[in-house]
Design a protein around this motif. Sequence first.
Motif, PDB file in Angstrom:
ATOM      1  N   THR A  47     -13.479 -10.821   1.142  1.00 24.95           N
ATOM      2  CA  THR A  47     -13.458  -9.755   0.131  1.00 24.95           C
ATOM      3  C   THR A  47     -12.773 -10.124  -1.174  1.00 24.95           C
ATOM      4  O   THR A  47     -12.832  -9.364  -2.131  1.00 24.95           O
ATOM      5  CB  THR A  47     -12.761  -8.497   0.694  1.00 24.95           C
ATOM      6  OG1 THR A  47     -11.412  -8.832   1.034  1.00 24.95           O
ATOM      7  CG2 THR A  47     -13.487  -7.971   1.910  1.00 24.95           C
ATOM      8  N   THR A  80      -6.728  -8.815  -2.936  1.00 19.91           N
ATOM      9  CA  THR A  80      -6.344  -7.461  -3.317  1.00 19.91           C
ATOM     10  C   THR A  80      -5.318  -7.566  -4.448  1.00 19.91           C
ATOM     11  O   THR A  80      -4.841  -8.666  -4.763  1.00 19.91           O
ATOM     12  CB  THR A  80      -5.704  -6.716  -2.132  1.00 19.91           C
ATOM     13  OG1 THR A  80      -4.495  -7.400  -1.765  1.00 19.91           O
ATOM     14  CG2 THR A  80      -6.649  -6.647  -0.943  1.00 19.91           C
ATOM     15  N   THR A  81      -4.954  -6.471  -5.020  1.00 13.05           N
ATOM     16  CA  THR A  81      -3.964  -6.482  -6.094  1.00 13.05           C
ATOM     17  C   THR A  81      -2.631  -7.041  -5.599  1.00 13.05           C
ATOM     18  O   THR A  81      -1.996  -7.853  -6.272  1.00 13.05           O
ATOM     19  CB  THR A  81      -3.767  -5.063  -6.658  1.00 13.05           C
ATOM     20  OG1 THR A  81      -5.037  -4.563  -7.059  1.00 13.05           O
ATOM     21  CG2 THR A  81      -2.822  -5.053  -7.824  1.00 13.05           C
TER      22      THR A  81
END
Length: 141
Positions: free
Chosen positions: A94, A97-98
Amino acid sequence: MAGFCDYLFFSYLIDVCNDIYEVRETVCKCAVVGAGGVVTVTFTPVLLAAIGFTSGGILGGSIAAKLMSILAVSNGGGVVAGGLVAFLQSIGATGLTTTAAGVVGTFGGIIGYLLSGICGQNETQPLPPSDSFCRPGVICL
């Protein structure tokens, strides 16, 4: 004073240039630290895909598959949910993420800080007066 500052003819501009010239090493270090963070955030997903953590799962025969096998054997036959392999596969599937981007960017910034010693290494040191090169009885030009 070297570089473009030598070519400025107005004293005010030369003063401004000297001020800029003095902070050059700091700017260089900040740029190296920032580049370290940006490069790690940009290339972490690329590197993970290259070693086998892809969006379609772990690639058979890859480094990721070998890592998964080693960790599964050491764990009694299964891969731990939320463990290293699961975490890396999540990023591979994916992207970052932040929070993960912040952690990876911080790590890259630390590496950049350690490498920032390259800034200012090619500074020219003033030469000592020419008398110090001459031995008595030798003509120095």
